[in-house]
Design an enzyme around this catalytic site. Structure first.
Site, short mmCIF file in Angstrom:
data_model
loop_
_atom_site.label_atom_id
_atom_site.label_comp_id
_atom_site.label_asym_id
_atom_site.label_seq_id
_atom_site.Cartn_x
_atom_site.Cartn_y
_atom_site.Cartn_z
N TRP A 183 -10.44 -8.90 2.70
CA TRP A 183 -11.08 -9.15 1.42
C TRP A 183 -10.99 -10.83 1.39
O TRP A 183 -12.08 -11.15 0.65
CB TRP A 183 -10.51 -8.60 0.14
CG TRP A 183 -10.59 -7.04 0.04
CD1 TRP A 183 -11.60 -6.13 -0.48
CD2 TRP A 183 -9.70 -5.87 0.65
NE1 TRP A 183 -11.39 -5.12 -0.51
CE2 TRP A 183 -10.19 -4.72 0.17
CE3 TRP A 183 -8.66 -6.05 1.31
CZ2 TRP A 183 -9.59 -3.82 0.69
CZ3 TRP A 183 -7.94 -4.84 1.92
CH2 TRP A 183 -8.47 -3.62 1.50
N ARG A 213 1.01 -1.26 0.23
CA ARG A 213 0.06 -0.07 -0.12
C ARG A 213 0.85 1.34 -0.03
O ARG A 213 0.46 2.21 -0.55
CB ARG A 213 -0.92 0.01 1.28
CG ARG A 213 -2.19 0.96 1.03
CD ARG A 213 -3.09 1.02 2.17
NE ARG A 213 -4.21 1.45 1.59
CZ ARG A 213 -4.71 2.77 2.28
NH1 ARG A 213 -4.44 2.96 3.73
NH2 ARG A 213 -5.93 3.48 2.10
N HIS A 219 0.46 4.20 -2.90
CA HIS A 219 -0.13 5.39 -2.46
C HIS A 219 1.07 6.46 -2.67
O HIS A 219 0.84 7.52 -2.98
CB HIS A 219 -0.28 5.59 -1.06
CG HIS A 219 -1.78 5.10 -0.79
ND1 HIS A 219 -2.69 5.78 0.44
CD2 HIS A 219 -2.53 4.54 -1.68
CE1 HIS A 219 -3.79 5.10 0.22
NE2 HIS A 219 -3.92 4.56 -0.62
ZN1 ZEM Z 1 -6.28 -0.30 -1.51
N1 ZEM Z 1 -6.99 0.00 0.30
N2 ZEM Z 1 -7.54 1.04 -2.65
N3 ZEM Z 1 -5.19 -0.62 -3.00
N4 ZEM Z 1 -4.99 -1.46 -0.40
C1 ZEM Z 1 -7.02 -0.32 1.31
C2 ZEM Z 1 -6.04 -1.20 1.81
C3 ZEM Z 1 -5.25 -1.71 0.66
C4 ZEM Z 1 -8.70 1.49 -2.09
C5 ZEM Z 1 -9.04 1.78 -0.86
O1 ZEM Z 1 -9.82 2.77 -0.39
C6 ZEM Z 1 -8.25 1.05 0.23
C7 ZEM Z 1 -5.50 -0.14 -4.65
C8 ZEM Z 1 -6.71 0.56 -4.59
C9 ZEM Z 1 -7.57 0.96 -3.91
C10 ZEM Z 1 -4.01 -1.93 -1.18
C11 ZEM Z 1 -3.52 -1.89 -2.30
C12 ZEM Z 1 -3.91 -1.30 -3.30
C13 ZEM Z 1 -7.91 0.26 2.38
C14 ZEM Z 1 -7.91 -0.18 3.87
C15 ZEM Z 1 -8.74 1.04 1.88
C16 ZEM Z 1 -9.98 1.73 2.35
C17 ZEM Z 1 -6.93 0.98 4.43
C18 ZEM Z 1 -6.75 0.56 6.01
O2 ZEM Z 1 -7.96 0.53 6.68
O3 ZEM Z 1 -5.59 0.26 6.59
C19 ZEM Z 1 -9.29 2.09 -3.18
C20 ZEM Z 1 -10.67 2.69 -3.10
C21 ZEM Z 1 -8.90 1.69 -4.40
C22 ZEM Z 1 -9.20 1.76 -5.73
C23 ZEM Z 1 -9.50 0.88 -6.48
C24 ZEM Z 1 -4.47 -0.42 -5.50
C25 ZEM Z 1 -4.40 -0.22 -6.78
C26 ZEM Z 1 -3.40 -1.15 -4.59
C27 ZEM Z 1 -2.20 -1.73 -5.16
C28 ZEM Z 1 -1.85 -1.93 -6.39
C29 ZEM Z 1 -3.45 -2.89 -0.08
C30 ZEM Z 1 -2.23 -3.84 -0.19
C31 ZEM Z 1 -4.01 -2.65 1.05
C32 ZEM Z 1 -3.89 -3.36 2.47
C33 ZEM Z 1 -3.13 -2.61 3.34
C34 ZEM Z 1 -3.00 -3.20 4.72
O4 ZEM Z 1 -2.36 -2.51 5.77
O5 ZEM Z 1 -3.27 -4.48 4.93
#
Ligand code: ZEM
Length: 301
Positions: free
Chosen positions: A184, A40, A44
């Site tokens: 998920w 993440r 980001h």
């Molecule tokens: Zn995420 N993501 N993401 N994401 N994401 C979260 C967690 C993780 C969206 C989003 O709002 C959120 C992509 C795209 C998008 C990862 C990778 C990628 C979380 C939870 C949210 C709310 C955060 C938390 O509470 O800690 C949205 C709206 C997306 C639009 C499509 C893309 C692109 C990613 C990588 C290629 C990953 C690995 C996580 C898990 C993080 C963790 O701490 O476990």
């Protein structure tokens, strides 16, 4: 030229990779791995890119500064940055911008995912004046039109949006970070195409979230019990944006394809993640990236 610039391409990246691998497992953190939060962080740091203005992206490592690091959209990523700090101390020649993107690629591979091609050369901003404005990262409470707005700005198409979303095979949502809650998939530290399979297969229901979550902009999410799970186990979840992928006529065929064809997903994910971490990274002839197209002209002359 600073010492950092002299060494940032000739350092031993294999050693850095090994050192990242060695810190991924962490018993008391989430599901026992810091891999997901590192992925993440890479995402980001890159996902602020805007192709119109040619600003944002991983070059610069702007998250070290409050304007980007303190963005509520980046809540929780301070942990990822702190986990990587000993590696930066041990290999001071690597830039943060390179370290954060490399760590995401190493974590994907270590969790069973594809090799993601990665290139060094990013630089770190000397201050936050070149940081992108807040509000460029996606909001999970929204839907397909929002995903297009955000990811088209970066230069991605519908297929790439669906492939990138498959990163949600990894990790979980934290109520104290985004307000959303849960993982998920059943094995959130194992890279796979389960996310797509579950999107297609399970009977997803809307669930209202707590007031604490609602205050963070997360008033509800989709939930479903994992196949074969006891009723008292926490359900699996999908963000409204995740579920919108199967509600949309152009996104849905890609979800179906990736649910059926793991190899196609791995191949496409590798390509799209490599593209993500390269957004806005322009290297000069010496292999060192410049800051934005304006700065690039200045440095090249
Ligand atoms: Zn995420 N993501 N993401 N994401 N994401 C979260 C967690 C993780 C969206 C989003 O709002 C959120 C992509 C795209 C998008 C990862 C990778 C990628 C979380 C939870 C949210 C709310 C955060 C938390 O509470 O800690 C949205 C709206 C997306 C639009 C499509 C893309 C692109 C990613 C990588 C290629 C990953 C690995 C996580 C898990 C993080 C963790 O701490 O476990």
């Amino acid at each position: 030229m600073s010492v950092q610039e002299n060494h940032q391409l000739s350092g031993d990246f294999d050693k850095v990779r090994d050192d990242i691998m060695a810190i991924l497992k962490m018993k008391d953190y989430d599901d026992g791995s810091i891999g997901p939060v590192l992925v993440r962080l890479a995402w980001h740091s890159s996902g602020t890119y805007c192709k119109e203005t040619d600003t944002g992206g991983s070059n610069g490592a702007g998250m070290r500064y409050e304007s980007e690091g303190g963005d509520p959209a980046n809540a929780g990523l301070q942990h990822a940055r702190t986990f990587l700090e000993p590696i930066k101390e041990k290999h001071p020649w690597i830039t943060y911008a390179d370290l954060w993107t490399l760590a995401g690629c190493v974590a994907i591979k270590a969790m069973g995912g594809p090799d993601v091609p990665w290139k060094a050369g990013r630089s770190d901003f000397a201050d936050e004046s070149l940081n992108p404005p807040r509000g460029r990262l996606p909001d999970g409470a929204q839907a397909a039109d929002h995903l297009r707005h955000i990811f088209y700005r970066m230069g991605f198409n519908d297929q790439e949006i669906v492939a990138l979303s498959g990163a949600h095979n990894l990790g979980r949502c934290h109520t104290d970070r985004s307000g959303f809650d849960g993982a998920w998939v059943v094995q959130p530290t194992r890279f796979s195409n389960q996310y797509y399979k579950l999107l297609m297969k399970l009977d997803w229901q809307k669930k209202k979230l707590s007031n604490e979550s609602a205050e963070k902009g997360a008033s509800w999410q989709w939930v479903a019990q994992a196949p074969g799970a006891d009723e008292d186990e926490p359900p699996l979840m999908m963000l409204p944006t995740d579920h919108s992928l199967i509600e949309d006529d152009s996104f849905r065929p890609w979800v179906e394809k990736y649910a059926e064809d793991r190899d196609a997903f791995f191949k496409d994910f590798s390509a799209v993640f490599a593209k993500l971490v390269e957004l806005g990274v322009y290297r000069g002839e010496d292999g060192i990236a410049r800051f934005s197209h304006l700065e690039k002209g200045k440095y090249d002359s």
